[in-house]
Design an enzyme around this catalytic site. Structure first.
Site, short mmCIF file in Angstrom:
data_model
loop_
_atom_site.label_atom_id
_atom_site.label_comp_id
_atom_site.label_asym_id
_atom_site.label_seq_id
_atom_site.Cartn_x
_atom_site.Cartn_y
_atom_site.Cartn_z
CG HIS A 1 16.70 14.43 62.24
ND1 HIS A 1 17.64 13.81 62.45
CD2 HIS A 1 16.59 15.69 62.17
CE1 HIS A 1 18.69 14.97 62.80
NE2 HIS A 1 17.83 15.95 62.52
CD GLU B 1 16.99 8.94 59.81
OE1 GLU B 1 18.07 8.96 59.14
OE2 GLU B 1 16.43 10.33 59.96
CB ALA C 1 13.01 37.37 34.00
CD1 TRP D 1 3.67 42.46 35.07
CD2 TRP D 1 5.49 41.85 36.06
NE1 TRP D 1 3.59 42.89 36.50
CE2 TRP D 1 4.87 42.19 37.05
CE3 TRP D 1 6.66 41.25 36.35
CZ2 TRP D 1 5.01 42.31 38.26
CZ3 TRP D 1 7.23 41.09 37.67
CH2 TRP D 1 6.16 41.60 38.61
CG LEU E 1 12.33 39.79 47.51
CD1 LEU E 1 13.65 39.96 48.34
CD2 LEU E 1 12.21 39.45 45.92
#
Length: 366
Positions: A51, A53, A155, A171, A205
């Protein structure tokens, strides 16, 4: 900007370094200040441990005693894989802890603050709270709504099409917009597409050309699991996580095959012949995901919008017109009146290369 605000802003910027890499934990930042000097900094590490801290305390060492601590989320109060961060702050002898937002996890939820106060440490809360809530919106959604925070990316052409009538789609938008998408992927725990997109485009991806050290998980939604076994996702499932959401009626042989390829299989409930969007997200949340970046296709986008599960819309609009025969970016929603349509509020809009990017947040309905 006062002193507390300035140091909390620093802690928030540190916390963002963990976006997309700390799930199922929140991405927290911590700054320790003693005598007007920053003596320790930390942020949640990949996988959620360590973590923020304890990292900041280790850097501060003895200088943590009597210091002010700025942390973007309430320090944990329970024993998990590591001892409570609240106890670590107490043991270090800090004088004051400033917290941006309270942790809604029932194992914490005020207990961390109370531990600190009981130890005689001054505690202040709510400094830059709205920014902290935004930064960890995925963690809050998972704890409070049993689902990840969902960003839907569309898109499309100027007239809202994602492909021509023959299916050509690469594209529509330019390279700058595509690079922007990769940066957005890197800020999420997972990238999600529907089975049709996976079959048609054979996507990887992944985040490319940005020098990132870790990759988001790849999620494919396919009720029947009728996905190509020689696809890029199948071939790379052991290298970068692949999660397949499928129906309870999927073929057992296909389930075993995908498991052998290295994928994680999540059975989901179906409604009306399609996987239920709410259960998909519920299963992903149970798997630990907090922020999901959905890239379509049109049927999956429609199911998420129809179920009111989209938190942010990110649109990229190109200056090209395809016409009515093209494939729409969102499938049928059954909207007969404008009052029924999902509403989103514009956050920002700006050019990206030759295209326009626009970001919208969930708005009031009606």
């Amino acid at each position: 900007m006062n002193v507390d605000t300035r140091y909390m802003a620093m802690a928030l910027s540190l916390g963002r370094r963990g976006w997309g890499r700390t799930w199922p934990n929140p991405a927290v930042g911590c700054v320790i200040v003693n005598g007007g000097r920053v003596v320790g900094r930390g942020w949640t590490q990949p996988g959620g441990r360590p973590h923020a801290e304890p990292l900041a305390l280790a850097q501060a060492a003895d200088r943590a005693r009597g210091a002010d601590v700025y942390v973007t989320l309430e320090p944990c109060a329970h024993h998990g894989q590591t001892p409570p961060c609240a106890q670590a702050l107490i043991d270090a002898g800090v004088a004051r802890v400033v917290i941006a937002a309270q942790d809604p996890d029932p194992r914490v939820n005020g207990r961390g603050q109370q531990m600190l106060r009981d130890a005689g440490i001054a505690v202040e809360t709510g400094v830059l709270e709205s920014r902290a809530l935004d930064d960890n919106a995925g963690f809050f959604a998972r704890v409070e709504l049993d689902r990840p925070f969902v960003t839907l990316k569309l898109a499309s052409s100027f007239d809202g099409r994602i492909a021509t009538g023959t299916g050509e789609s690469k594209w529509i938008t330019g390279p700058d917009a595509r690079r922007f998408v990769h940066a957005l992927r890197a800020r999420h725990d997972a990238v999600m597409v529907g089975g049709g997109t996976a079959r048609k485009d054979d996507p990887s991806l992944t985040v490319r050309d940005l020098g990132v050290a870790s990759q988001p998980a790849r999620v494919v939604v396919s009720r029947r699991l009728d996905l190509p076994l020689l696809s890029t996702l199948a071939r790379t499932a052991k290298d970068t996580p692949v999660i397949v959401c499928h129906g309870h009626d999927a073929d057992a042989t296909l389930i075993k095959t995908w498991q052998d390829l290295g994928a994680t299989l999540l059975p989901c409930a179906a409604t009306g012949g399609q996987l239920d969007a709410r259960d998909i997200l519920r299963q992903l949340a149970m798997h630990g995901l907090t922020r999901v970046f959905c890239e379509g296709g049109s049927a999956l986008a429609a199911s998420l919008i129809e179920a009111d599960l989209v938190d942010v819309l990110v649109g990229f609009t190109a200056g090209v017109v395809i016409g009515a025969e093209g494939l729409p970016s969102v499938g049928a929603l059954g909207v007969n009146r404008l009052a029924q349509a999902a509403r989103f509020d514009l956050v920002q809009s700006h050019p990206v290369g030759g295209d326009v990017a626009h970001i919208w947040r969930r708005g009031m309905q009606g």
